[in-house]
Design an enzyme around this catalytic site. Structure first.
Site, PDB file in Angstrom:
ATOM      1  N   HIS A 121      70.545 106.026  40.965  1.00 19.76           N
ATOM      2  CA  HIS A 121      70.929 105.767  42.366  1.00 19.76           C
ATOM      3  C   HIS A 121      70.864 104.271  42.696  1.00 19.76           C
ATOM      4  O   HIS A 121      70.653 103.897  43.850  1.00 19.76           O
ATOM      5  CB  HIS A 121      70.042 106.533  43.354  1.00 19.76           C
ATOM      6  CG  HIS A 121      69.883 107.979  43.019  1.00 19.76           C
ATOM      7  ND1 HIS A 121      70.689 108.961  43.538  1.00 19.76           N
ATOM      8  CD2 HIS A 121      69.027 108.607  42.169  1.00 19.76           C
ATOM      9  CE1 HIS A 121      70.326 110.134  43.042  1.00 19.76           C
ATOM     10  NE2 HIS A 121      69.328 109.943  42.208  1.00 19.76           N
ATOM     11  N   LYS A 138      79.759  78.278  44.100  1.00 16.30           N
ATOM     12  CA  LYS A 138      80.066  79.592  43.525  1.00 16.30           C
ATOM     13  C   LYS A 138      80.328  79.543  42.026  1.00 16.30           C
ATOM     14  O   LYS A 138      80.938  78.631  41.504  1.00 16.30           O
ATOM     15  CB  LYS A 138      81.303  80.201  44.201  1.00 16.30           C
ATOM     16  CG  LYS A 138      81.088  80.632  45.623  1.00 16.30           C
ATOM     17  CD  LYS A 138      80.116  81.789  45.766  1.00 16.30           C
ATOM     18  CE  LYS A 138      80.669  83.103  45.256  1.00 16.30           C
ATOM     19  NZ  LYS A 138      81.811  83.566  46.037  1.00 16.30           N
ATOM     20  N   SER A 192      84.892  78.795  43.084  1.00 25.45           N
ATOM     21  CA  SER A 192      85.604  79.101  44.319  1.00 25.45           C
ATOM     22  C   SER A 192      86.330  77.835  44.765  1.00 25.45           C
ATOM     23  O   SER A 192      85.842  76.724  44.565  1.00 25.45           O
ATOM     24  CB  SER A 192      84.601  79.532  45.386  1.00 25.45           C
ATOM     25  OG  SER A 192      85.110  79.271  46.671  1.00 25.45           O
ATOM     26  N   GLU A 238      84.833  91.359  36.807  1.00 25.21           N
ATOM     27  CA  GLU A 238      85.543  92.033  37.911  1.00 25.21           C
ATOM     28  C   GLU A 238      86.879  92.581  37.428  1.00 25.21           C
ATOM     29  O   GLU A 238      87.314  93.666  37.836  1.00 25.21           O
ATOM     30  CB  GLU A 238      85.746  91.054  39.071  1.00 25.21           C
ATOM     31  CG  GLU A 238      84.427  90.677  39.736  1.00 25.21           C
ATOM     32  CD  GLU A 238      84.617  89.502  40.688  1.00 25.21           C
ATOM     33  OE1 GLU A 238      84.792  89.766  41.890  1.00 25.21           O
ATOM     34  OE2 GLU A 238      84.603  88.346  40.241  1.00 25.21           O
TER      35      GLU A 238
END
Ligand code: ARG
Length: 461
Positions: free
Chosen positions: A161, A287, A281, A294
């Site tokens: 979980h 970043k 970024s 991804e």
């Protein structure tokens, strides 16, 4: 031939050339040109067999083979050019062959149809793609094993979980992905085997009156021969097998990708990617984004879509050839093109990543060790449910007192259950917990060493 050069090869019974809009819809050449090397190889096998079977003369067969080899040379050099009026790769190759060798090219299609021809091309493509993807998966498996070996003893929490559950070894975690890839390897192998059957000789769908030797062409291509001509032109199961293997592999990659997105976040802080495998970024200078992971997560969508697309195309399609089957190619190409670069990036990305062993270890302690106490009580004859309840009370007490489980004083342990008086405190560490596992396939160091040995046997075997 009397027709002008851009007349379709089936043009004999037609009074007019195809309308431009129809030609654009009907043509597969913009995408099936990718099958050209396989198409030529299949045609060489067919031409050789035609000669050996004396369906055409040996000289004609030789001329065809030499001409096809020239066409293959052009294909490999990227010099093969096509026009929309070629309609598909089969026509384009035949047209080019005729430009090389003259009218003997018109004999190549004896005892063959584009139906068995396109099926063969696709079998050859899928066979090679499955082999290439197997290599890619093996590369990822090797990297996982190496990184697992290089990080022996590193512990992190296992999650259920997405809540910290129990400590596990990082090597155990990495090997979990290894075993998933191992199943992908088996699936890709099955797709390769399914593809390794030549449909040549089926012709349009019922076979041919010519003395075509299906064993000869199959042998030339390193394949088994067809068993049933109708099935041979209708079957795309081998392509489904590949797409299924890619979809499951894509799902595995997506699960790994998601974990790394979490692990590399400031919130987890378990791992850092090498700069070469992350991007920045355009607005936020701080970043460092896990784009590759991804994309591993994101591309699963199109892979599942590719499998669905072909399944739906085939559903309800009568046996024989229907033009619907032309829709089989793009999902296959798309899937192979989606998986290939992910497998190319994964091994080095894994090898160059750094793990924060201390961060992982501290997340693996605390209440993630609670099961040890319950298991200890159960081993002492306390019914497990009762043990679970007692330790649950202890966890609540610790929360109230704002202490971790490791810091819980002896009197709290005994208050939770008298048998905890004998609890060996060394088990209340992540290392103690993983070492205490006894079951087969567990996260214990012994089990993980056994898995590593088995993994190397698979990789070296
Ligand atoms: N371009 C076609 C395809 O991709 C080749 C087979 C054409 N066969 C036919 N009977 N029209 O499926």
């Amino acid at each position: 031939m009397s027709e002008k050069n851009n007349a379709p090869l089936w043009g004999g019974r037609f009074g007019a050339s195809p309308a431009g809009a129809f030609e654009r819809l009907n043509a597969s050449i913009p995408f099936d040109v990718r099958l050209a090397p396989y198409d030529v190889r299949g045609s060489i096998a067919h031409a050789k067999m035609l000669g050996e079977q004396q369906i055409i003369s040996v000289e004609e067969s030789d001329q065809l083979v030499r001409g096809l080899e020239s066409v293959l040379g052009e294909v490999e050099a990227g010099e093969f050019s096509w026009t929309l009026s070629d309609e598909d790769v089969h026509t384009a190759v035949e047209r080019r062959l005729r430009e090389h060798v003259g009218d003997v090219a018109l004999k190549l299609h004896t005892g063959r149809s584009r139906n068995d021809q396109v099926a063969l091309d696709l079998h050859l493509f899928v066979r090679e793609a499955a082999e290439g993807l197997r290599e890619g998966v093996l590369g990822a498996m090797r990297a996982l094993v190496e990184v697992a070996e290089g990080n022996r003893g590193v512990v992190l929490p296992g999650y259920t979980h997405l809540q910290r559950a129990q400590p596990i070894l990082l090597s155990h975690h990495l090997l979990a992905h290894f075993w998933a890839f191992r199943r992908d390897l088996v699936r890709l192998g099955a797709a390769r085997e399914a593809a390794n059957r030549s449909p040549l000789g089926a012709a349009a769908l019922g076979g041919t009156p010519h003395a075509i030797d299906t064993d000869l062409t199959a042998q030339e291509l390193g394949m088994r021969p067809l068993l049933n001509s109708l099935d041979a032109v209708s079957d795309r199961d081998f392509a489904l097998d590949l797409l299924y293997a890619c979809a499951v592999l894509g799902v595995h990659l997506s699960r790994m990708g998601e974990e790394w997105v979490l692990w590399t976040s400031a919130e987890f802080g378990f791992a850092t990617l090498d700069d070469a495998y992350s991007s920045g970024s355009s607005i936020m200078p701080q970043k460092k984004n896990p784009d590759a992971h991804e994309l591993m997560r994101g591309k699963a969508g199109r892979l599942i879509g590719d499998l669905s697309a072909l399944l739906v195309t085939l559903k309800g399609l009568p046996l024989g050839y229907s033009k619907d089957l032309q829709e089989d190619k793009e999902p296959i190409f798309d899937a192979v093109d989606a998986v290939t670069p992910m497998l190319a990036v994964l091994p080095e990305m894994l090898r160059t990543a750094r793990f924060d062993g201390d961060g992982m270890r501290s997340a693996a302690g605390g209440f993630a060790l609670a099961t040890e106490l319950a298991d200890f009580l159960a081993a002492r004859g306390v019914p497990f449910r009762e043990a679970h309840h007692a330790v649950g009370r202890l966890v609540r007490r610790c929360e109230e007192r704002a202490v971790s489980l490791e810091e819980a004083p002896d009197d709290e342990l005994v208050a939770a259950h008298p048998a905890l008086a004998q609890f060996p405190r060394r088990l209340l560490t992540p290392e103690g917990s993983v070492s205490n596992k006894k079951s087969g396939g567990s996260t214990s160091p012994d089990s993980v060493e056994g898995q590593l040995r088995e993994a190397w046997r698979i990789l070296d075997g």
